[in-house]
Scaffold this motif. Structure first.
Motif, short mmCIF file in Angstrom:
data_model
loop_
_atom_site.label_atom_id
_atom_site.label_comp_id
_atom_site.label_asym_id
_atom_site.label_seq_id
_atom_site.Cartn_x
_atom_site.Cartn_y
_atom_site.Cartn_z
N VAL A 141 0.81 -1.22 0.00
CA VAL A 141 0.00 0.00 0.00
C VAL A 141 0.84 1.27 0.00
O VAL A 141 0.31 2.38 -0.11
CB VAL A 141 -0.99 0.03 1.19
CG1 VAL A 141 -1.80 -1.24 1.25
CG2 VAL A 141 -0.28 0.29 2.51
N LEU A 142 2.15 1.15 0.12
CA LEU A 142 3.02 2.33 0.17
C LEU A 142 3.16 2.93 -1.22
O LEU A 142 3.61 2.27 -2.15
CB LEU A 142 4.39 1.95 0.72
CG LEU A 142 5.37 3.11 0.92
CD1 LEU A 142 4.92 3.98 2.09
CD2 LEU A 142 6.78 2.59 1.16
N PRO A 143 2.77 4.19 -1.41
CA PRO A 143 2.94 4.82 -2.72
C PRO A 143 4.40 4.85 -3.16
O PRO A 143 5.30 5.09 -2.35
CB PRO A 143 2.39 6.23 -2.51
CG PRO A 143 1.41 6.09 -1.39
CD PRO A 143 2.03 5.06 -0.47
N GLU A 144 4.61 4.63 -4.45
CA GLU A 144 5.97 4.66 -4.98
C GLU A 144 6.51 6.08 -5.09
O GLU A 144 7.70 6.32 -4.87
CB GLU A 144 6.00 4.00 -6.36
CG GLU A 144 6.01 2.48 -6.35
CD GLU A 144 4.67 1.87 -6.00
OE1 GLU A 144 4.61 0.65 -5.76
OE2 GLU A 144 3.64 2.60 -5.95
N THR A 145 5.64 7.03 -5.42
CA THR A 145 6.07 8.41 -5.63
C THR A 145 5.09 9.36 -4.94
O THR A 145 3.87 9.21 -5.08
CB THR A 145 6.14 8.75 -7.13
OG1 THR A 145 7.03 7.85 -7.78
CG2 THR A 145 6.62 10.18 -7.35
N VAL A 146 5.64 10.33 -4.21
CA VAL A 146 4.82 11.36 -3.58
C VAL A 146 5.28 12.71 -4.12
O VAL A 146 6.47 13.04 -4.04
CB VAL A 146 4.95 11.34 -2.05
CG1 VAL A 146 4.05 12.42 -1.43
CG2 VAL A 146 4.60 9.97 -1.49
N ILE A 147 4.35 13.46 -4.66
CA ILE A 147 4.64 14.81 -5.16
C ILE A 147 4.02 15.81 -4.19
O ILE A 147 2.79 15.91 -4.08
CB ILE A 147 4.08 15.01 -6.57
CG1 ILE A 147 4.72 14.01 -7.55
CG2 ILE A 147 4.33 16.44 -7.05
CD1 ILE A 147 4.17 14.09 -8.97
N TYR A 148 4.88 16.52 -3.49
CA TYR A 148 4.42 17.57 -2.57
C TYR A 148 4.53 18.92 -3.28
O TYR A 148 5.60 19.54 -3.28
CB TYR A 148 5.28 17.60 -1.31
CG TYR A 148 5.09 16.45 -0.35
CD1 TYR A 148 3.96 16.38 0.46
CD2 TYR A 148 6.05 15.46 -0.22
CE1 TYR A 148 3.78 15.35 1.37
CE2 TYR A 148 5.89 14.41 0.69
CZ TYR A 148 4.75 14.38 1.48
OH TYR A 148 4.59 13.34 2.38
N ASP A 149 3.45 19.36 -3.88
CA ASP A 149 3.41 20.68 -4.49
C ASP A 149 2.77 21.62 -3.48
O ASP A 149 1.57 21.55 -3.21
CB ASP A 149 2.60 20.66 -5.79
CG ASP A 149 2.69 21.97 -6.56
OD1 ASP A 149 2.91 23.02 -5.92
OD2 ASP A 149 2.54 21.94 -7.79
#
Length: 363
Positions: A141-149
């Motif tokens: 369930v861990l996201p591969e990519t996180v984009i913090y805009d």
């Protein structure tokens, strides 16, 4: 001498204003060609435009607490359209649904948080079914990519920023007295508390303060990273219980309960409370958090969230039904008193002396 184990959950992090523009390249880097975009029309509109031909289907109605029935509806959409990548933009509801789908399909995820929940960097999934909420931990369930805009958080109203920020604060606080605590998570937790404590008043004063928004978002990232590395204690158990069984709003419930759960555990976790107090610049950690919430106009009682006083005995029963790690032993009487104070919105009592009973002094 302390002994500990530390496991870092791998994830690619992109942080900064304007990073939403990198969404298509991040999807392609994961091999994605047929995207399911999860998020409300308001949250996900620009992302849809950026994805262009990569976008295959949309799910616009994620629901708090991730009901399994809603996940089933979204799963049918995944299968119907041959989706090979999940993109979620929004708060805990959108990200929780992406996690639930990833668990069932193994699909990669790119997530773009618009709140300060922190769940985007944890391998934890909470789901509701038949009036109960359960949590599980799985690398799937861990996201591969996180984009913090950071710019995506500017639209988050001040009131929701407060409750979302205190939700993240709770992750960091409980990490300081978790059984798996270690030097890495300790440092991350203190930094998260410091950043959130100084950012939230500035956001309430000026919701367009981009520097304060960045501070809060970094604090949320660090707090979520803590939660992803250690176990959860009394506070999170109570929030899951009340959210799942009584359908209370997630971040608001965290905001009301955190000072009271801290006060309950304070005698058994004096070192952790000292760290929290120092990070916030207060003398008493539970009272300091409560006063911060009051000063920022956040909710302070379970009554105002819609919980009936007659529901309290059932909440106590559910919260104490299953043992789980916590620095102070749980008793039905103690939890009843905690929830009674939280229901009325009373300020937590000042911390007493350290609890020196066997099993009661870990911090």
């Amino acid at each position: 001498m302390a002994t500990f184990e530390y496991t870092a959950n791998p994830a690619r992090i992109l942080f900064g204003p304007g990073t939403l523009d990198r969404l298509p390249e991040e999807v392609r880097a994961l091999g994605g060609t047929r995207v399911l975009l999860i998020g409300s029309p308001r949250s996900a509109g620009r992302a849809a435009g950026l994805l262009g031909p990569l976008l295959t289907a949309r799910f616009e109605r994620p629901v708090p607490h991730t009901p399994v029935g809603v996940t089933g509806t979204a799963l049918a959409l995944v299968r119907e359209h041959g989706v090979d990548c999940l993109v979620a933009i929004g708060g805990g509801s959108a990200i929780g649904l992406a996690k639930a789908l990833a668990l069932r399909t193994g699909l990669p995820q790119v997530v773009l948080p618009t709140t300060y929940a922190g769940s985007e960097v944890t391998a934890v999934l909470g789901q509701t079914d038949h009036g109960g909420k359960t949590t599980l931990t799985s690398p799937e369930v861990l996201p591969e990519t996180v984009i913090y805009d950071v710019e995506l958080t500017l639209a988050l109203p001040a009131g929701r920023s407060v409750t979302s920020g205190v939700n993240a604060l709770a992750h960091a606080v409980e990490a300081l007295y978790a059984p798996q605590t270690n030097p890495v998570t300790d440092q991350l937790a203190v930094q998260a508390i410091t950043r959130l404590g100084r950012a939230l008043p500035r956001i309430v004063a000026d919701p367009a303060d981009l520097a304060a928004r960045a501070d809060a978002l970094q604090g949320a990232w660090l707090a979520g990273t803590c939660l992803g590395s250690v176990g959860m204690g009394l506070h999170h158990k109570l929030c899951h219980t009340l959210g799942g069984a009584f359908d209370l709003p997630h971040a608001e419930t965290h905001t009301v309960l955190l000072p009271h759960a801290m006060a309950y555990n304070a005698p058994a976790a004096p070192a952790a409370m000292s760290q929290v107090a120092e990070a916030l610049g207060v003398t008493d950690a539970p009272r300091g958090v409560h006063e911060l919430v009051v000063r920022l106009g956040g909710p302070t009682s379970l009554r105002e969230l819609g919980l009936a006083e007659s529901d309290l005995p059932r909440a106590v029963e559910l919260a104490t039904a299953t043992p789980y790690p916590n620095p102070r032993p749980l008793t039905a009487e103690g939890i009843a008193a905690l929830l009674e104070d939280a229901w009325h919105g009373r300020a937590p009592a000042a911390a007493g002396p350290p609890d020196l009973r066997p099993g009661g002094g870990a911090a």
